[in-house]
Design an enzyme around this catalytic site. Structure first.
Site, PDB file in Angstrom:
ATOM      1  N   CYS A 147      67.393 -10.331  61.751  1.00 23.41           N
ATOM      2  CA  CYS A 147      67.149  -9.636  60.490  1.00 23.41           C
ATOM      3  C   CYS A 147      66.030  -8.612  60.650  1.00 23.41           C
ATOM      4  CB  CYS A 147      66.804 -10.642  59.398  1.00 23.41           C
ATOM      5  SG  CYS A 147      66.624  -9.916  57.751  1.00 23.41           S
ATOM      6  N   GLY A 168      54.727  -8.868  55.120  1.00 28.03           N
ATOM      7  CA  GLY A 168      53.766  -9.967  55.125  1.00 28.03           C
ATOM      8  C   GLY A 168      53.796 -10.795  56.387  1.00 28.03           C
ATOM      9  N   LEU A 212      64.821  -6.955  48.862  1.00 20.92           N
ATOM     10  CA  LEU A 212      66.137  -6.793  49.471  1.00 20.92           C
ATOM     11  C   LEU A 212      67.103  -7.850  48.951  1.00 20.92           C
ATOM     12  CD1 LEU A 212      65.045  -6.167  53.174  1.00 20.92           C
ATOM     13  CD2 LEU A 212      65.273  -4.519  51.292  1.00 20.92           C
ATOM     14  N   CYS A 219      68.277 -18.513  55.286  1.00 23.07           N
ATOM     15  CA  CYS A 219      68.440 -18.122  53.883  1.00 23.07           C
ATOM     16  C   CYS A 219      69.892 -18.116  53.425  1.00 23.07           C
ATOM     17  CB  CYS A 219      67.790 -16.767  53.627  1.00 23.07           C
ATOM     18  SG  CYS A 219      68.562 -15.373  54.490  1.00 23.07           S
ATOM     19  N   ALA A 228      57.883  -4.325  51.623  1.00 23.98           N
ATOM     20  CA  ALA A 228      59.020  -5.235  51.518  1.00 23.98           C
ATOM     21  C   ALA A 228      58.526  -6.530  50.890  1.00 23.98           C
ATOM     22  CB  ALA A 228      59.616  -5.496  52.892  1.00 23.98           C
ATOM     23  N   MET A 229      58.991  -6.832  49.685  1.00 22.54           N
ATOM     24  CA  MET A 229      58.492  -7.976  48.925  1.00 22.54           C
ATOM     25  C   MET A 229      59.596  -9.021  48.793  1.00 22.54           C
ATOM     26  SD  MET A 229      56.216  -5.924  46.075  1.00 22.54           S
ATOM     27  CE  MET A 229      55.281  -7.391  45.592  1.00 22.54           C
ATOM     28  N   SER A 230      59.424 -10.123  49.501  1.00 19.12           N
ATOM     29  CA  SER A 230      60.445 -11.173  49.542  1.00 19.12           C
ATOM     30  C   SER A 230      60.410 -12.079  48.328  1.00 19.12           C
ATOM     31  CB  SER A 230      60.257 -12.021  50.799  1.00 19.12           C
ATOM     32  OG  SER A 230      59.029 -12.734  50.729  1.00 19.12           O
ATOM     33  N   GLY A 231      59.295 -12.059  47.595  1.00 16.98           N
ATOM     34  CA  GLY A 231      59.108 -13.007  46.509  1.00 16.98           C
ATOM     35  C   GLY A 231      58.168 -14.120  46.896  1.00 16.98           C
ATOM     36  N   GLY A 232      57.630 -14.060  48.113  1.00 15.78           N
ATOM     37  CA  GLY A 232      56.684 -15.056  48.591  1.00 15.78           C
ATOM     38  C   GLY A 232      55.254 -14.561  48.520  1.00 15.78           C
ATOM     39  N   VAL A 233      54.328 -15.452  48.842  1.00 16.07           N
ATOM     40  CA  VAL A 233      52.908 -15.123  48.740  1.00 16.07           C
ATOM     41  C   VAL A 233      52.475 -14.112  49.794  1.00 16.07           C
ATOM     42  CG1 VAL A 233      52.235 -17.120  50.152  1.00 16.07           C
ATOM     43  CG2 VAL A 233      50.580 -16.103  48.578  1.00 16.07           C
TER      44      VAL A 233
END
Length: 360
Positions: free
Chosen positions: A104, A128, A35, A197, A9-14
């Site tokens: 969530c 992460g 997502l 968010c 699951a890749m949120s766009g964060g580091v």
């Protein structure tokens, strides 16, 4: 688990980018997924400190490209709206203070996403989160206590944990950022997300007002019963709140007043001095036990009642409708709707025993 097929699951964060990288480096067959949780135009903003933006989706895709892993975007907006956003509004309307990130995890990331992943043939979901999950199946605090996220994972079931991976639990955030730089990930210096968010501008009160409307009512002194102010919606307040009360009549002793309780039935907010916030007993419902079987006898442990709250020793006992925690030292600002997470202290990292939703 070694050499299995996993969904990152890749949120766009580091954090999620490095977690995906570590999973691939460990020999797993990794596929990245971002997502799409909202269709609110306000969430598509540049330089956001929240998450779930169009910018985040692009950052996640770029990270997947660097890692040379397949990448997809899953539309979870309808499920997120029903299980997280609508729940958030309903909880505030009922006088409780929800934790949407926890919800969530419970309803989206480790339920809807995990279910779809398993149906597609994946063995586990990688995230992460800063927490540790050992071969023994026990969830422990991260080595980086300042970033530890075991609290918001305490709602998961043992079955969900058995199909989860948290590769960052043995690293500090500083180490994660340094690794991202070494791997050439552009998100290495991206700020952490802090906002809710789906509340794009950070104005939770305004967001709730748009959903629930204006419902004026009284602010009452808990000691005297006198009306000391007015509000435009009891839903806009939470236990322990001091700012934004706008009292017409300050306390005779000149000391600050805090929200002690919210009563939706009468649309009343009750205020009082700080010491009136102290709580020594907590009732909770919907318990989940993940550190072992449901305890038959009272358990001596430590409890945490907020995501970044103090940890205090307590005696936790199972009741007919949930659990009861006797706090060995009082805590202030305990709000219904938040989670109570119980830990067993351990030199190798405190172990999550279970969690429940605070009722009173």
């Amino acid at each position: 688990m070694v050499g299995v097929r996993v969904l990152a699951a890749m949120s766009g964060g580091v954090d999620s980018a490095v977690a995906a990288a570590r999973a691939a480096e460990a020999g797993h067959d990794v596929t990245g997924v971002h997502l799409a949780l909202a269709r609110n135009p306000q969430t598509y903003r540049t330089g956001a400190r929240g998450c779930c933006t169009l910018e985040d989706s692009r950052d996640a895709r770029r990270a997947a490209d660097v890692l040379s892993i397949p990448f997809y975007v899953w539309d979870m907006a309808d499920r997120f709206q029903a299980d997280v956003v609508d729940d958030f509004v309903a909880e505030y309307a009922a006088g409780r203070t929800p934790n949407p990130c926890l919800r969530c995890n419970e309803k989206i990331k480790f339920a809807a996403v995990l279910d779809r992943a398993v149906a597609l043939g994946f063995d586990a979901v990688v995230t992460g989160h800063h927490a540790r999950l050992g071969a023994d199946g026990l969830l422990r605090r991260s080595v980086d206590l300042a970033k530890d996220q075991s609290y918001v994972l305490g709602v998961l079931t043992r079955e969900q944990l058995s199909r989860s991976m948290f590769p960052l639990g043995d690293s500090t955030k500083t180490q994660v950022r340094a690794e991202a730089t070494r791997r050439g990930l552009a998100v290495a210096d991206k700020p952490d997300s802090h906002d809710i968010c789906f509340v794009a501008d950070g104005d939770t009160r305004g967001f709730l007002a748009r959903r629930l409307g204006t419902t004026p009512g009284d602010v009452v002194d808990g000691d005297t019963g006198e009306v000391v102010g007015r509000h435009t919606g009891a839903y806009a307040y939470t236990v322990g709140q001091r700012r934004g009360l706008h009292l017409d009549r300050p306390a005779p002793d000149g000391r600050p007043r805090y929200v002690l309780s919210i009563t939706p039935k009468t649309n009343t907010v009750t205020v009082g001095p700080a010491e009136a916030l102290a709580v020594s007993q907590v009732q909770a419902r919907r318990p989940v036990w993940i550190g072992g079987p449901r305890p038959a006898d009272p358990v001596e442990c430590e409890v945490q009642l907020r995501a970044h709250g103090d940890v205090v020793p307590a005696t936790v006992a199972v009741t007919d409708d949930g659990l009861r925690a006797e706090l060995h030292q009082p805590l202030r600002g305990v709000a219904a709707g938040q989670a109570i997470v119980a830990y067993r202290p351990d030199p190798a990292g405190d172990i999550v025993l279970g969690s429940a939703t605070i009722a009173a």
